[in-house]
Write a protein that holds these residues in place. Structure first.
Motif, mmCIF file in Angstrom:
data_model
loop_
_atom_site.group_PDB
_atom_site.id
_atom_site.type_symbol
_atom_site.label_atom_id
_atom_site.label_comp_id
_atom_site.label_asym_id
_atom_site.label_seq_id
_atom_site.Cartn_x
_atom_site.Cartn_y
_atom_site.Cartn_z
ATOM 1 N N ALA A 112 0.827 -1.201 0.000
ATOM 2 C CA ALA A 112 0.000 0.000 0.000
ATOM 3 C C ALA A 112 0.863 1.252 0.000
ATOM 4 O O ALA A 112 0.586 2.215 -0.712
ATOM 5 C CB ALA A 112 -0.928 -0.016 1.207
ATOM 6 N N LEU A 145 -7.640 4.896 -2.586
ATOM 7 C CA LEU A 145 -6.375 4.257 -2.876
ATOM 8 C C LEU A 145 -5.831 4.927 -4.127
ATOM 9 O O LEU A 145 -6.496 4.960 -5.143
ATOM 10 C CB LEU A 145 -6.659 2.782 -3.133
ATOM 11 N N VAL A 146 -4.640 5.494 -4.038
ATOM 12 C CA VAL A 146 -4.069 6.136 -5.216
ATOM 13 C C VAL A 146 -2.936 5.259 -5.733
ATOM 14 O O VAL A 146 -1.921 5.138 -5.078
ATOM 15 C CB VAL A 146 -3.471 7.519 -4.866
ATOM 16 N N ASN A 147 -3.113 4.621 -6.869
ATOM 17 C CA ASN A 147 -1.969 3.987 -7.494
ATOM 18 C C ASN A 147 -2.062 4.172 -9.007
ATOM 19 O O ASN A 147 -3.108 4.569 -9.518
ATOM 20 C CB ASN A 147 -1.790 2.539 -7.026
ATOM 21 N N ASP A 187 2.617 1.713 -3.451
ATOM 22 C CA ASP A 187 1.587 2.088 -4.426
ATOM 23 C C ASP A 187 1.183 3.540 -4.236
ATOM 24 O O ASP A 187 1.034 4.296 -5.174
ATOM 25 C CB ASP A 187 0.335 1.220 -4.215
ATOM 26 N N TRP A 188 1.014 3.897 -2.987
ATOM 27 C CA TRP A 188 0.556 5.231 -2.653
ATOM 28 C C TRP A 188 1.593 6.274 -3.071
ATOM 29 O O TRP A 188 1.275 7.303 -3.652
ATOM 30 C CB TRP A 188 0.294 5.295 -1.150
ATOM 31 N N ARG A 189 2.877 5.961 -2.799
ATOM 32 C CA ARG A 189 3.933 6.902 -3.188
ATOM 33 C C ARG A 189 3.964 7.076 -4.697
ATOM 34 O O ARG A 189 4.086 8.196 -5.196
ATOM 35 C CB ARG A 189 5.288 6.385 -2.721
#
Lengths: 377, 332
Positions: free
Chosen positions: A232, B2-4, A235-237
């Motif tokens: 997580a 959720l940021v991807n 992914d977030w970065r």
């Protein structure tokens, strides 16, 4: 067959006309490739480091039990290990001793850990590559470490950890239990945390629930959860970085729109003549389609290749600090190259699709102007 | 939220596609109101030019929509690593009420856009654009689906909160939140298999009869193709997937997309989607045959479309039957 022949001829003509306008096409290609390069670097790096984290954690214990006091991680009594051992299905319950040490001489943080193999040779330590790099000279001799009571401990470097495990071991110092306890003044009946294994993987949560019931001040952490958190976080970065890069994608789209909308005099003449020669609007649109395909595919390939080299040969120098986190003693490591269709499809959706959509309307404008007016300009 | 990267890519694409479809709709309305093929006015001329633009836009949007459908499912599948208890897309799509709705809407948008493109293809081959108003009327019906799909997809992604370790507690004591549509799964196996093979055989027979013009109307074939698609979907979830997983209890329609099964799910999904689009499209061709300017166009299109439908069904059946015969797992 005739259909293929037609597409081939139009593609041939399109490539010829792109080459004739070399300067203009090249400028667009460079910017396009650059945008793809940046996004691809972020995506490849995140993916590779997630894989790396999974590989590193493969050997980690399935469950760690920590003790919390006033919401802070605290030393855990050895007797807790005996309580845990009583739970059915649990085995390999071990207390671990580890901590951090700030070395004021070079501003680095070391991770100190007890290795039971060193218990017989107190006074000797094994250090990671990163620590070794920070020491002056090749002959390391003894390292002075300041103990909690202010005195200095001189510990002899007995060996250096192999480079393969550098991601985990760069800043690591392994020592004997006696030295560790002396250094931090930790009483004999305490350890930092407790690790354990469970025979049946389906029982992890059950065992965790039991532990938190038996020892209410403890906090069980599953390996699976650590992995999930890593996933997580990385992914977030990557997501945040892409949100920042969105500005440049937008700027690029405006450039692409502008480029294909502002036709030069020669281009107008060319289209005018083609239409006068009997090309239909749909043929010109087809030509523009092939033009887009040629530009997009070239930039896509160049961008992806450059990103591949950047991430896997140069360890992603441009984005590394943001994506990985930062520390004085960060390990030097090469990521295992890994690209799959999913990453490519994501990149395609992020770059080629917006580019194509941005150029539809200008392409159609060109295709529908009267040949007469175009040739007159 | 959720940021991807893939989620951002999907959201951006949906926004762009919706914008383009809205733009097309504005001109669709103008065309429905002001189209007059007999007029040589400036306005009519500009409308005729617009039709090129709009069909180009829809062509692109449809192709990209297909791509986004697969990226969406793959993303949902990948996300299972950040949610406790989810093991594949079935679990992650179930995290909030919007997941499965997005899949359904994406599927419907693909089917409708496919039918629209077919009508457009036929219409452009008639010298007087006989279907122009109907075509743009249909576009006005499709666009809302795509818009709603974009919103629902956004709601799905914005509603996701990853289960990560927080400072207060290490272990999250979540129960397995994977649920499978129990109704489909508990259907009697023989009935499902019978329906699957029966509708497939019927579709092939009707398709050949329709090709040879023994049956003039396209409706029977189209209906049986739709029935075969539906039966395929049900059979896949309740019976066929068991052979892939070699387990009598694993009914998930998404796990086949994973690497462990050699990505075999993608050709299966693709053939299913192709059959689901081309089958209903045959029914649309029937009334078009009566239009004077399309008399020569429709038969050749129909022929190709029937072959496409049969080919897609055969591919689906081929892969699944192969697996049912050669899988190590057998139902007794």
């Amino acid at each position: 067959m005739r259909w293929i022949e037609k597409q081939r001829n139009i593609l041939d003509f399109t490539l010829g006309s792109l080459l004739r306008r070399r300067g203009k096409s090249l400028a667009l290609l460079i910017v396009y490739s650059l945008v793809i390069f940046m996004l691809a670097s972020v995506i490849f790096f995140t993916h590779a480091i997630k894989k790396e984290a999974a590989v590193v954690l493969e050997g980690a214990p399935e469950m760690i039990v920590q003790r919390l006091i006033a919401g802070r991680h605290d030393l855990i009594p050895k007797s807790y290990a005996d309580t845990i051992r009583e739970i059915k299905g649990v085995y390999a319950v071990n207390g671990r001793l580890w901590g951090y040490y700030y070395d004021p001489t070079n501003g680095a943080n070391y991770t100190l850990m007890v290795d039971s193999d060193l218990n017989d040779t107190a006074g000797s330590i094994v250090i990671g590559k990163g620590v070794a790099r920070n020491l002056p000279g090749d002959n390391y001799g003894a390292i002075p470490l300041k103990a909690s009571d202010g005195s200095y401990l001189f510990l002899k470097v007995g060996g250096i950890l192999p480079a393969e495990s550098e991601l985990v071991s760069a800043d690591l110092i392994l020592m004997s239990e006696k030295d560790f306890r002396r250094m931090f003044g930790i009483p004999d009946e305490y350890v930092t945390d407790i690790t354990l294994q469970v025979r049946n993987p389906k029982e992890y949560t059950t065992v965790a629930t039991k532990i938190s019931q038996l020892l209410p001040d403890s906090r069980p952490i599953l390996k699976e959860e650590i992995l999930r958190t890593y996933d997580a976080v990385f992914d977030w970065r990557a997501g945040i970085l892409i949100v920042i890069l969105l500005g440049s994608i937008l700027a690029f789209l405006i450039l692409a729109w502008d480029r294909s909308a502002g036709l030069s005099v020669e281009e107008k003449h060319e289209t005018g003549i083609l239409k006068a020669l009997g090309w239909e609007t749909s043929d010109i649109l087809l030509m523009k389609f092939w033009e887009g395909v040629a530009i997009s595919l070239t930039s896509f390939l160049v961008g992806i290749l450059a990103a591949y080299v950047h991430v896997f040969f140069f360890a992603s120098g441009l984005f590394e600090p943001v994506l990985k986190g930062w520390s004085v003693l960060y390990p030097e490591f090469r990521l295992t190259p890994f690209i799959d269709g999913y990453q490519v499809a994501t990149l395609f959706l992020l770059t080629v699709v917006p580019f194509t959509i941005a150029t539809i309307i200008p392409a159609w404008r060109t295709a529908t102007i009267d040949p007469d007016t175009m040739m007159r300009t | 939220m959720l940021v991807n990267p893939p989620i951002l890519a999907l959201l951006i694409f949906s926004a762009l596609a919706s914008a383009m479809l809205l733009y097309s709709c504005v001109y669709g309305i103008r065309i429905i109101k002001g189209w007059n093929i007999k007029s040589g006015s400036e306005y009519q001329l500009s409308l005729e030019r617009r039709t090129y633009l709009i069909s180009t836009i829809i062509n692109y949007v449809f192709v990209f929509q297909l791509l986004s459908f697969f990226v969406f499912i793959y993303t949902a599948d990948q996300l299972h690593t950040v949610f406790a208890g989810a093991m594949c897309a079935a679990g992650t799509l179930n995290l909030n009420e919007w997941g499965y709705r997005t899949v359904l809407l994406k599927f419907l948008t693909c089917v409708f856009s496919g039918v629209w493109l077919l009508i457009n293809y036929v219409d452009n081959r008639g010298y007087d654009y006989p279907l122009i108003k109907k075509k743009y009327g249909l576009l006005l019906l499709i666009a809302p689906f795509a818009l709603i799909e974009g919103v629902v997809q956004g709601l799905y992604f914005f509603g996701l909160e990853p289960d990560v370790i927080t400072s207060c507690c290490g272990t999250l004591f979540t129960s397995e939140n994977e649920g499978i549509t129990a109704g489909i799964v508990s259907l009697p196996r023989l009935l499902v298999q019978g329906a699957f093979f029966g509708t497939l055989a019927l579709t092939v027979l009707l398709g050949i009869a329709h090709l040879r013009r023994r049956i003039l109307r396209g409706y029977p074939f189209a209906l049986s193709s739709i029935a075969a698609s539906a039966a395929s979907a049900v059979a896949f979830m309740s019976v066929i997937c068991l052979f892939f997983y070699e387990s009598p209890l694993h009914h998930c329609p998404f796990c086949v997309l994973q690497k462990g099964y050699g990505y075999i799910g993608y050709p299966i999904y693709f053939s299913f989607l192709a059959a689901a689009v081309s089958g209903p499209a045959i029914a649309v061709l029937d009334p078009l045959n009566r239009i004077e300017s399309l008399k020569t166009v429709v038969p050749s299109v129909r022929k190709r479309l029937i072959w496409l439908t049969l080919g897609a069904h055969s591919l689906f059946a081929g892969i699944t039957i192969y697996e049912m015969i050669f899988s190590k797992f057998q139902l007794q």
